[in-house]
Write a protein that holds these residues in place. Structure first.
Motif, mmCIF file in Angstrom:
data_model
loop_
_atom_site.group_PDB
_atom_site.id
_atom_site.type_symbol
_atom_site.label_atom_id
_atom_site.label_comp_id
_atom_site.label_asym_id
_atom_site.label_seq_id
_atom_site.Cartn_x
_atom_site.Cartn_y
_atom_site.Cartn_z
ATOM 1 N N GLU A 130 4.861 -2.699 14.339
ATOM 2 C CA GLU A 130 5.718 -3.160 13.256
ATOM 3 C C GLU A 130 5.460 -2.297 12.031
ATOM 4 O O GLU A 130 4.398 -1.687 11.894
ATOM 5 C CB GLU A 130 5.442 -4.630 12.930
ATOM 6 N N ARG A 167 6.392 -2.141 7.627
ATOM 7 C CA ARG A 167 6.890 -2.842 6.449
ATOM 8 C C ARG A 167 7.071 -1.816 5.349
ATOM 9 O O ARG A 167 6.191 -0.984 5.112
ATOM 10 C CB ARG A 167 5.876 -3.904 6.045
ATOM 11 N N ASP A 199 7.718 -1.464 1.268
ATOM 12 C CA ASP A 199 7.718 -2.131 -0.026
ATOM 13 C C ASP A 199 8.105 -1.114 -1.090
ATOM 14 O O ASP A 199 7.912 0.093 -0.898
ATOM 15 C CB ASP A 199 6.321 -2.684 -0.346
ATOM 16 N N GLN A 249 8.908 -6.422 -1.139
ATOM 17 C CA GLN A 249 9.241 -6.011 0.231
ATOM 18 C C GLN A 249 10.711 -5.608 0.325
ATOM 19 O O GLN A 249 11.589 -6.316 -0.157
ATOM 20 C CB GLN A 249 8.937 -7.125 1.229
ATOM 21 N N ASN A 272 11.929 -3.941 3.557
ATOM 22 C CA ASN A 272 12.347 -4.174 4.940
ATOM 23 C C ASN A 272 11.158 -4.459 5.838
ATOM 24 O O ASN A 272 10.007 -4.265 5.447
ATOM 25 C CB ASN A 272 13.214 -3.020 5.481
ATOM 26 N N HIS A 273 11.485 -4.901 7.035
ATOM 27 C CA HIS A 273 10.508 -5.145 8.103
ATOM 28 C C HIS A 273 11.123 -4.577 9.366
ATOM 29 O O HIS A 273 12.308 -4.821 9.653
ATOM 30 C CB HIS A 273 10.249 -6.651 8.259
#
Length: 195
Positions: A156, A158, A160, A171, A173-174
């Motif tokens: 995963e 992330r 920021d 944040q 997106n993920h």
């Protein structure tokens, strides 16, 4: 006596030479593999990627599927890649590489807008940040990318962003990356609009 001393010296010299050969490795030991190189080796290949874009209120504002593909340009040093999110008609070119002299791992990305993002982190860490980049409103923005939950066939990420030089982060997106070919997953099966 001189003959036998010469023979003994010859045998001793031969024995010492053979002993030195036996003790020296056939080839120099391979250098230790850095965590950054392990990252590059891990991401090489094709990935189905789901990106959740995070809204101002912290909830998921939109979700889109896409692909990332990385291939070696220089083995164990530089990967080139292409990212696609078909629903957004978004494609980016990527270089992902090691900077051994500064003990860094770096990724650069550019899309059709011509904006070049340079993301740098320490070799061995899973976080990379950009420098401050000017924004249209006269301010600046910095991005931070963090990779986590890493397994053989998934990880995963992330993203920021900060507008105050990295004091506060929001944040953006993920992403969930799944390796194409693992457990029968193909990129075209995972993302029907990608052929």
């Amino acid at each position: 006596m001189k003959k036998s001393f010469g023979k003994i010296l010859g045998i001793l010299t031969l024995f010492m030479a053979n002993s030195a050969i036996a003790q020296s490795p056939a080839s120099p030991p391979s250098p230790e593999i850095s965590a950054g190189l392990e990252q590059l080796r891990h991401v090489e290949g094709d990935w189905a990627v789901t990106t959740e874009f995070i809204g101002d209120n912290g909830s998921v504002a939109a979700t889109h599927d896409g692909t990332y593909s990385f291939q070696w340009v220089i083995p164990d040093a530089v990967l080139s890649g292409i990212t696609r999110i078909p629903a957004l008609k978004q494609t980016s070119a990527v270089l992902f590489y090691l900077r051994p002299k500064s003990n860094e791992i770096e990724m650069v990305s550019v899309g059709k807008d011509g904006m070049l993002w340079i993301m740098t982190g320490k070799d061995g860490e899973e976080e990379r940040t950009t420098r401050d980049v000017p924004t249209q409103d006269g301010g600046s923005m910095r991005l931070r990318f963090t990779r986590y939950n890493v397994s053989e066939n998934s990880f995963e990420s992330r993203m920021d962003w900060s507008t105050d030089g990295g004091k506060n982060w929001t944040q953006g997106n993920h992403q969930v990356f799944r390796r194409c070919g693992a457990a029968g997953l193909t990129c075209s099966d995972a993302i029907p609009e990608v052929k």
